[in-house]
Design a protein around this motif. Sequence first.
Motif, PDB file in Angstrom:
ATOM      1  N   ASP A  89       0.823  -1.219   0.000  1.00 27.33           N
ATOM      2  CA  ASP A  89       0.000   0.000   0.000  1.00 27.33           C
ATOM      3  C   ASP A  89       0.852   1.262   0.000  1.00 27.33           C
ATOM      4  O   ASP A  89       0.323   2.360  -0.024  1.00 27.33           O
ATOM      5  CB  ASP A  89      -0.983  -0.008   1.177  1.00 27.33           C
ATOM      6  CG  ASP A  89      -0.274   0.207   2.505  1.00 27.33           C
ATOM      7  OD1 ASP A  89       0.965   0.010   2.582  1.00 27.33           O
ATOM      8  OD2 ASP A  89      -0.968   0.576   3.477  1.00 27.33           O
ATOM      9  N   CYS A  90       2.180   1.078   0.018  1.00 28.08           N
ATOM     10  CA  CYS A  90       3.065   2.249   0.095  1.00 28.08           C
ATOM     11  C   CYS A  90       4.111   2.185  -1.015  1.00 28.08           C
ATOM     12  O   CYS A  90       4.794   1.165  -1.183  1.00 28.08           O
ATOM     13  CB  CYS A  90       3.753   2.266   1.465  1.00 28.08           C
ATOM     14  SG  CYS A  90       4.924   3.628   1.645  1.00 28.08           S
TER      15      CYS A  90
ATOM     16  N   GLN B 239      -2.348   3.572  -7.826  1.00 29.02           N
ATOM     17  CA  GLN B 239      -3.553   3.698  -7.001  1.00 29.02           C
ATOM     18  C   GLN B 239      -4.724   2.949  -7.670  1.00 29.02           C
ATOM     19  O   GLN B 239      -5.412   2.155  -7.040  1.00 29.02           O
ATOM     20  CB  GLN B 239      -3.921   5.176  -6.827  1.00 29.02           C
ATOM     21  CG  GLN B 239      -5.127   5.408  -5.916  1.00 29.02           C
ATOM     22  CD  GLN B 239      -5.514   6.882  -5.858  1.00 29.02           C
ATOM     23  OE1 GLN B 239      -5.739   7.512  -6.876  1.00 29.02           O
ATOM     24  NE2 GLN B 239      -5.573   7.413  -4.641  1.00 29.02           N
TER      25      GLN B 239
ATOM     26  N   ARG C 255      -1.934   3.753  -1.533  1.00 23.95           N
ATOM     27  CA  ARG C 255      -2.490   4.968  -0.920  1.00 23.95           C
ATOM     28  C   ARG C 255      -1.433   5.832  -0.256  1.00 23.95           C
ATOM     29  O   ARG C 255      -1.694   6.987   0.064  1.00 23.95           O
ATOM     30  CB  ARG C 255      -3.569   4.598   0.110  1.00 23.95           C
ATOM     31  CG  ARG C 255      -4.577   3.560  -0.386  1.00 23.95           C
ATOM     32  CD  ARG C 255      -5.924   3.702   0.272  1.00 23.95           C
ATOM     33  NE  ARG C 255      -6.636   4.877  -0.208  1.00 23.95           N
ATOM     34  CZ  ARG C 255      -7.359   4.905  -1.349  1.00 23.95           C
ATOM     35  NH1 ARG C 255      -7.474   3.844  -2.102  1.00 23.95           N
ATOM     36  NH2 ARG C 255      -7.977   6.016  -1.702  1.00 23.95           N
ATOM     37  N   LYS C 256      -0.265   5.250   0.002  1.00 28.31           N
ATOM     38  CA  LYS C 256       0.798   6.036   0.649  1.00 28.31           C
ATOM     39  C   LYS C 256       1.924   6.270  -0.348  1.00 28.31           C
ATOM     40  O   LYS C 256       2.438   5.316  -0.944  1.00 28.31           O
ATOM     41  CB  LYS C 256       1.360   5.285   1.864  1.00 28.31           C
ATOM     42  CG  LYS C 256       0.346   5.045   2.952  1.00 28.31           C
ATOM     43  CD  LYS C 256       0.994   4.315   4.126  1.00 28.31           C
ATOM     44  CE  LYS C 256      -0.074   3.857   5.123  1.00 28.31           C
ATOM     45  NZ  LYS C 256       0.469   2.921   6.126  1.00 28.31           N
ATOM     46  N   LEU C 257       2.321   7.528  -0.488  1.00 23.37           N
ATOM     47  CA  LEU C 257       3.421   7.877  -1.395  1.00 23.37           C
ATOM     48  C   LEU C 257       4.539   8.515  -0.594  1.00 23.37           C
ATOM     49  O   LEU C 257       4.297   9.372   0.262  1.00 23.37           O
ATOM     50  CB  LEU C 257       2.940   8.876  -2.459  1.00 23.37           C
ATOM     51  CG  LEU C 257       1.866   8.410  -3.431  1.00 23.37           C
ATOM     52  CD1 LEU C 257       1.479   9.574  -4.348  1.00 23.37           C
ATOM     53  CD2 LEU C 257       2.337   7.215  -4.246  1.00 23.37           C
ATOM     54  N   ARG C 258       5.763   8.094  -0.862  1.00 25.50           N
ATOM     55  CA  ARG C 258       6.938   8.712  -0.256  1.00 25.50           C
ATOM     56  C   ARG C 258       7.765   9.277  -1.411  1.00 25.50           C
ATOM     57  O   ARG C 258       8.329   8.554  -2.215  1.00 25.50           O
ATOM     58  CB  ARG C 258       7.732   7.678   0.555  1.00 25.50           C
ATOM     59  CG  ARG C 258       6.889   7.062   1.695  1.00 25.50           C
ATOM     60  CD  ARG C 258       7.673   6.097   2.543  1.00 25.50           C
ATOM     61  NE  ARG C 258       8.730   6.757   3.308  1.00 25.50           N
ATOM     62  CZ  ARG C 258       8.550   7.418   4.453  1.00 25.50           C
ATOM     63  NH1 ARG C 258       7.336   7.509   4.984  1.00 25.50           N
ATOM     64  NH2 ARG C 258       9.573   7.972   5.059  1.00 25.50           N
TER      65      ARG C 258
ATOM     66  N   PHE D 244      -4.405  10.255  -1.527  1.00 25.46           N
ATOM     67  CA  PHE D 244      -3.101   9.747  -1.112  1.00 25.46           C
ATOM     68  C   PHE D 244      -2.690  10.339   0.231  1.00 25.46           C
ATOM     69  O   PHE D 244      -3.020  11.485   0.546  1.00 25.46           O
ATOM     70  CB  PHE D 244      -2.006  10.162  -2.120  1.00 25.46           C
ATOM     71  CG  PHE D 244      -2.074   9.462  -3.438  1.00 25.46           C
ATOM     72  CD1 PHE D 244      -1.742   8.124  -3.563  1.00 25.46           C
ATOM     73  CD2 PHE D 244      -2.450  10.165  -4.592  1.00 25.46           C
ATOM     74  CE1 PHE D 244      -1.774   7.489  -4.800  1.00 25.46           C
ATOM     75  CE2 PHE D 244      -2.495   9.533  -5.832  1.00 25.46           C
ATOM     76  CZ  PHE D 244      -2.158   8.197  -5.934  1.00 25.46           C
ATOM     77  N   GLU D 245      -1.941   9.544   0.962  1.00 24.47           N
ATOM     78  CA  GLU D 245      -1.202  10.058   2.120  1.00 24.47           C
ATOM     79  C   GLU D 245       0.227  10.269   1.622  1.00 24.47           C
ATOM     80  O   GLU D 245       0.905   9.299   1.260  1.00 24.47           O
ATOM     81  CB  GLU D 245      -1.250   9.005   3.228  1.00 24.47           C
ATOM     82  CG  GLU D 245      -0.575   9.367   4.509  1.00 24.47           C
ATOM     83  CD  GLU D 245      -0.617   8.148   5.455  1.00 24.47           C
ATOM     84  OE1 GLU D 245       0.451   7.777   5.958  1.00 24.47           O
ATOM     85  OE2 GLU D 245      -1.728   7.565   5.648  1.00 24.47           O
ATOM     86  N   ILE D 246       0.665  11.526   1.542  1.00 25.59           N
ATOM     87  CA  ILE D 246       1.926  11.834   0.864  1.00 25.59           C
ATOM     88  C   ILE D 246       2.977  12.324   1.868  1.00 25.59           C
ATOM     89  O   ILE D 246       2.707  13.221   2.668  1.00 25.59           O
ATOM     90  CB  ILE D 246       1.717  12.930  -0.204  1.00 25.59           C
ATOM     91  CG1 ILE D 246       0.748  12.412  -1.292  1.00 25.59           C
ATOM     92  CG2 ILE D 246       3.051  13.359  -0.837  1.00 25.59           C
ATOM     93  CD1 ILE D 246       0.393  13.424  -2.359  1.00 25.59           C
ATOM     94  N   VAL D 247       4.156  11.723   1.817  1.00 26.10           N
ATOM     95  CA  VAL D 247       5.278  12.194   2.627  1.00 26.10           C
ATOM     96  C   VAL D 247       6.378  12.706   1.690  1.00 26.10           C
ATOM     97  O   VAL D 247       6.821  11.967   0.811  1.00 26.10           O
ATOM     98  CB  VAL D 247       5.850  11.063   3.521  1.00 26.10           C
ATOM     99  CG1 VAL D 247       7.003  11.594   4.389  1.00 26.10           C
ATOM    100  CG2 VAL D 247       4.745  10.472   4.398  1.00 26.10           C
TER     101      VAL D 247
ATOM    102  N   ALA E  67       8.470   1.356   2.223  1.00 23.43           N
ATOM    103  CA  ALA E  67       7.780   1.211   0.930  1.00 23.43           C
ATOM    104  C   ALA E  67       7.941  -0.216   0.409  1.00 23.43           C
ATOM    105  O   ALA E  67       9.045  -0.748   0.391  1.00 23.43           O
ATOM    106  CB  ALA E  67       8.349   2.208  -0.087  1.00 23.43           C
TER     107      ALA E  67
END
Lengths: 352, 352
Positions: free
Chosen positions: A140-141, A159, A165-168, A189-192, A204
Amino acid sequence: MSFDDRQSLNLVPFVSVDDMMNVVLDIGIESCLSGIADYIAQDFARWELFDKTPRVAAHSSVGVIELMPTSDGVKYAFKYVNGHPKNTREGLQTVTAFGVLSDVDSGYPVLISEMTILTALRTAAMSAVAARALAPKDADCMAIIGNGAQSEFQALAFQALLGIRKLRLYDVDRTATRKCADNLAGRGFEIVECATPEDAVEGAQIITTVTADKQYATILTDNMVGAGVHINAIGGDCPGKTELHRDILLRSDIFVEYPPQTRIEGEIQQLDEDHPVTELWEVLTGRAEGRTSARQVTLFDSVGFAIEDFSALRWLRDQLERTGRYENLDMIADPDEPRDLFGMILRAGAKR
Amino acid sequence: MSFDDRQSLNLVPFVSVDDMMNVVLDIGIESCLSGIADYIAQDFARWELFDKTPRVAAHSSVGVIELMPTSDGVKYAFKYVNGHPKNTREGLQTVTAFGVLSDVDSGYPVLISEMTILTALRTAAMSAVAARALAPKDADCMAIIGNGAQSEFQALAFQALLGIRKLRLYDVDRTATRKCADNLAGRGFEIVECATPEDAVEGAQIITTVTADKQYATILTDNMVGAGVHINAIGGDCPGKTELHRDILLRSDIFVEYPPQTRIEGEIQQLDEDHPVTELWEVLTGRAEGRTSARQVTLFDSVGFAIEDFSALRWLRDQLERTGRYENLDMIADPDEPRDLFGMILRAGAKR
C-alpha cells in the motif's frame, strides 16, 4: 451502423494535444490508466502474434529520431519519437511524440494522435500491469524517486490498479517534489515529502525510480533495498543511462518487456549478456512465475516497447466515438477513379 | 521575421489532399514539377550525406505497410506507404501515403503532408531529372505505355524539363488512353493514341513504361527498342513485378537510384547480382558518364527512393508561406514547465 462504418476511410481521425487532455478530463485519468492497462494486458497475452521489429533510429550529434513500428496482423501502429536532451535549454521539449494506427487489411491509417500525453499514460499503465503481477499482494506504500513529468502518472496508475495509498516522494530538486505533491492533493493519497532517497524507501513495498539523469547514476544502492520489495525502474531507458547499483540487479529476479531491446537500453546493460531475465508476457500468461516468495526482490526493468504504444493507440481509437474528441484529416487521396489522379486535380480546379 | 520563426514549434503544418491540389493549381503543375526536380537534383548532388536506411516493411497476406526514412543531417523525413492490390476491388486505393519532415537539431516535426499527389509529382520529376542526363539531347517524342494515374504527370514533367511535345500513348485498356489524352488536351502536346505497343514506340526517342501489372510482364520486347533510345521504366517496382524483357536489359546501360534497393525491386531483379549498373547521383555530379553515344540504349530502372520523398517534402515545406495552403495541427505537447505534464492537464481542466 458502427462508428468504423460511418467514418469515411479517406478521412483520418486526429487527436490533438488539446483533444487528448479533454479525453483524460472527460473519462477521468484513473479510467484512462485502467483502460490502457487492460489493452496492454490483452496485447501482452497475444505477445507471440506481434511483429517485433527493432526501432529504426536516426542519430545526430544532438539527439535521435526513432520510428517504433509493430503489428498484430490486424492493426499496425508506429510511434515517432525524438530524444534531444539539449532542447530543455532552448525552451523545447526533450521528447516529442506522435503515433499512427492503421488497418492491416486495407493499409489505411485509422488514427493519428499526439503521443506525449498518451505515452505518459501508457508508461504508467505498463508499470502498474507489471507490478500487479510482481509486487507484494498487500503493498500500500510506494516510494517515487524522481518527481518529474512521469511521477503523477505512476502514482495514479498504482492507485487505480494496486490500491496504493501512501506515497513517499523524493527528488534532488525539492520544487519537483512539491509540484508532484501539489498536483496529487485531494486524490486520496497520504503523501510524505522526503529529504533523502534513504528516507523515501523507508517502509515502501514498491520503489519506483523515474529520474531524468542522462548518465549512469546510482539512485538506489544495495543497502536501500530490503527483502520483499518490488522495484519499478523506469528512468534507465537508453544506452549509458541507468539508475540502479549493479549489486541490486544481482540479487533481484528481473522481468523485462523485450530482452533484445532491454539488454541495450535497460538496467541490465550493466550485466552479462546471458544474465537470466524473465519476459513479462510469460508471467502474464502463466508460462513463467512472477513473485514466488515474500522475501524475493522483484525488478521490472522497463524501457518502453512498441507494443505498449500499439495498445495505447488501440485504446484511444476505441474512445473516439464516446468522446468525440478528434477532428478528421483529409489525408488520403480518394479519386472517383483510381487511375485518374490527375483528373481529380483538374476537376478541383474547375470547381474553384 | 522568417516564416520558420513565426511558426510556433508545437504546431505542425499539415497539408491535406485538398491543400495539395490547391498548391498544384496555385503554382501550376509545370512549376511544381520543375521545383521538385530542382530539389531532387540538389539532394542527389549531396547523396553521400544521406542516411540510406532500408525501408521498414510490415507484410501481411494481402499487402504491405512501409516506412521509408532518410536524413541529410539537417532535415529528417519519412514516408508511410501501403500497397494493397486487392483494395481496388473494394473501392479503395491500392496505395495511400503520407509523410513527415522534421528538424534534426530539435527532433520536432515541421510538416505533415498527404503524399499520394506529392508522390505522383516526385516520381515524374525524378524520371525527368534522370532523362535530362540520359536521353538523346534532341528528344521531342515520348511513348507512354500504361496510361494510368502516373501517365499525365510523366508527360508534363518531360514537357517541362526536356521540351517533349509529341506523345504516343498506349494502354491495354483504351479508355485509359482516352482519359490520359483528354486530361492533357490544350497543354501543347501533339498526341497520338496507339493501338499497339509496337505502334507507340515508333519514332519515340524516349519510352516510358508505367503499367500496373502486378507480375512479371513483358511490356517491351527486345525488337521494339531501337538504337539511341532512352527507356524510363517506372512500373517494375517490387519483387516479382517487372516490365522489360531481359534481353533489353542486357544491351542497355542501366542507371539506378540505390542499387541495394533496385536489385530487389527493379527490372534488374532479372539479372545477376553483380551485373554492372551506374548510380544516377554519380552521373548528376559528373563522377560517372551518362549517355556517351547516339546509338546507346540507356535505361533508368526507377523504383522510387526515400531521398526523393525527402526532396518533395522539403520543396513543399518551402511553398507553405507563399501558398498558405496548410492548417496547423496541435500535435506537440508544450507544457509551460516540461516536468509538469500532469499539471498542464489539470490547468486545462480548470479552464473548462
